[in-house]
Scaffold this motif. Structure first.
Motif, PDB file in Angstrom:
ATOM      1  N   CYS A  62       0.848  -1.198   0.000  1.00 30.19           N
ATOM      2  CA  CYS A  62       0.000   0.000   0.000  1.00 30.19           C
ATOM      3  C   CYS A  62       0.880   1.243   0.000  1.00 30.19           C
ATOM      4  N   HIS A  63       0.410   2.295  -0.660  1.00 29.83           N
ATOM      5  CA  HIS A  63       1.100   3.587  -0.575  1.00 29.83           C
ATOM      6  C   HIS A  63       0.258   4.521   0.291  1.00 29.83           C
ATOM      7  N   ALA A  64       0.849   5.009   1.364  1.00 29.38           N
ATOM      8  CA  ALA A  64       0.157   5.882   2.320  1.00 29.38           C
ATOM      9  C   ALA A  64      -0.065   7.279   1.717  1.00 29.38           C
ATOM     10  N   PHE A 102       5.605   5.155   2.592  1.00 31.02           N
ATOM     11  CA  PHE A 102       5.240   6.542   2.913  1.00 31.02           C
ATOM     12  C   PHE A 102       6.411   7.464   2.599  1.00 31.02           C
ATOM     13  N   HIS A 103       6.073   8.737   2.348  1.00 31.26           N
ATOM     14  CA  HIS A 103       7.111   9.745   2.112  1.00 31.26           C
ATOM     15  C   HIS A 103       7.537  10.294   3.470  1.00 31.26           C
ATOM     16  N   PRO A 104       8.810  10.156   3.824  1.00 29.54           N
ATOM     17  CA  PRO A 104       9.233  10.485   5.195  1.00 29.54           C
ATOM     18  C   PRO A 104       8.982  11.930   5.628  1.00 29.54           C
ATOM     19  N   ALA A 142       9.862   3.489   4.493  1.00 27.33           N
ATOM     20  CA  ALA A 142      10.227   4.880   4.197  1.00 27.33           C
ATOM     21  C   ALA A 142      10.801   4.949   2.784  1.00 27.33           C
ATOM     22  N   GLU A 143      10.156   5.756   1.933  1.00 29.96           N
ATOM     23  CA  GLU A 143      10.570   5.846   0.536  1.00 29.96           C
ATOM     24  C   GLU A 143      11.749   6.800   0.352  1.00 29.96           C
ATOM     25  N   LEU A 144      12.660   6.423  -0.507  1.00 32.71           N
ATOM     26  CA  LEU A 144      13.766   7.291  -0.908  1.00 32.71           C
ATOM     27  C   LEU A 144      13.177   8.421  -1.759  1.00 32.71           C
TER      28      LEU A 144
END
Ligand SMILES: [Zn+2]
Length: 278
Positions: A62-64, A102-104, A142-144
């Motif tokens: 899933c993408h938050a 998720f995007h940090p 946590a996405e780069l």
């Protein structure tokens, strides 16, 4: 290695359930469910999708929501980020998804270390809530991130994953390329990423990774937009898949190009040909 689209395949007319079926019909192995504009799914619906995905052997992630900021300036925004992570994790748990991406966050002029400390606190709080609800099987990924203004360099997401159990780095190769102003030219550049992952997080970080791939347009400030495979060849897909085939690196590669499932199939085909060549 599993390949799949970021969201419901373009060719699919229906919703997430139909999307999972289309992914299976196409012969792909994964799908990322996009909650980027909010987590709108009922638990019953999620469980039905979970059952279907299990039966069809499709791996879900899933993408938050985009507005999560784990190092936000205010208590209210941090609490909202925890809530959004928790909502996504609840949905992921019901969906049988392995990881939520998720995007940090954003530096907003502050030192990186200050942002890292805040992010650690936010993720720890989110995990405490998840454990109270019995959600022990969903990884926080946590996405780069693709811009220098965003908290989430390769080193930062590796460090988070090293410090906090039940978290994992999500390597967005296009973002790495854009953030580094064209950092990936050849197989050795991919090898450097995988070597860092393995050195800090161990073997499973490279044998069961979660990644995003697309080609990308960028400026000195970083990412501009995701592009179809074969547009600029930046970053190049072939050396990544060659390295994985040679080294036995494995995981899930979610395709974020505008062509979604079509380019996921192209990646899968290239990988298959590399795997089968002596
Ligand atoms: Zn993302």
């Amino acid at each position: 290695m599993l390949f799949g689209p970021a969201g419901i395949p373009i060719a699919c007319q229906g919703g997430t359930l139909e999307g999972v079926r289309t992914v299976a019909e196409l012969g792909l192995g994964a799908m990322e469910i996009e909650f980027v504009r909010g987590v709108h799914i009922g638990l019953e619906q999620a469980r039905a999708i979970c059952a279907e995905a299990k039966q069809l052997n499709i791996s879900l992630s899933c993408h938050a929501p985009y507005w999560i900021n784990c190092c936000a300036r205010t208590k209210e925004k941090l609490a909202r980020s925890v809530r959004n992570i928790l909502d996504t994790a609840k949905a992921a748990h019901a969906l049988g998804a392995r990881i939520i991406v998720f995007h940090p966050g954003y530096y907003m002029g502050r030192p990186a270390a200050e942002c890292a400390a805040l992010a650690r606190q936010t993720l720890t709080t989110a995990l405490e809530h998840m454990h109270t609800l019995g959600i022990n099987d969903v990884l926080l990924g946590a996405e780069l991130m693709g811009k220098g203004s965003q908290f989430g360099s390769l080193e930062e997401i590796i460090s988070l994953a090293a410090d906090i159990p039940q978290t994992a780095p999500v390597i967005d190769f296009a973002h790495y390329h854009a953030r580094g102003n064209g950092a990936i030219k050849a197989e050795a550049d991919y090898a450097a990423i995988f070597n860092k992952l393995e050195a800090s997080l161990g073997k499973t970080a490279v044998t069961n990774f979660h990644a995003h791939f697309s080609e990308i347009e960028y400026t000195e400030k970083g990412e501009r937009r995701h592009l179809e495979l074969g547009t600029t060849n930046e970053p190049p897909i072939r050396p990544l898949l060659t390295l994985c085939a040679e080294q036995g690196y494995s995981g899930t590669i979610i395709c974020e190009t505008p062509l979604l499932e079509q380019d996921a199939l192209r990646m899968q085909k290239i990988y298959g040909s590399l795997k089968n060549s002596p």
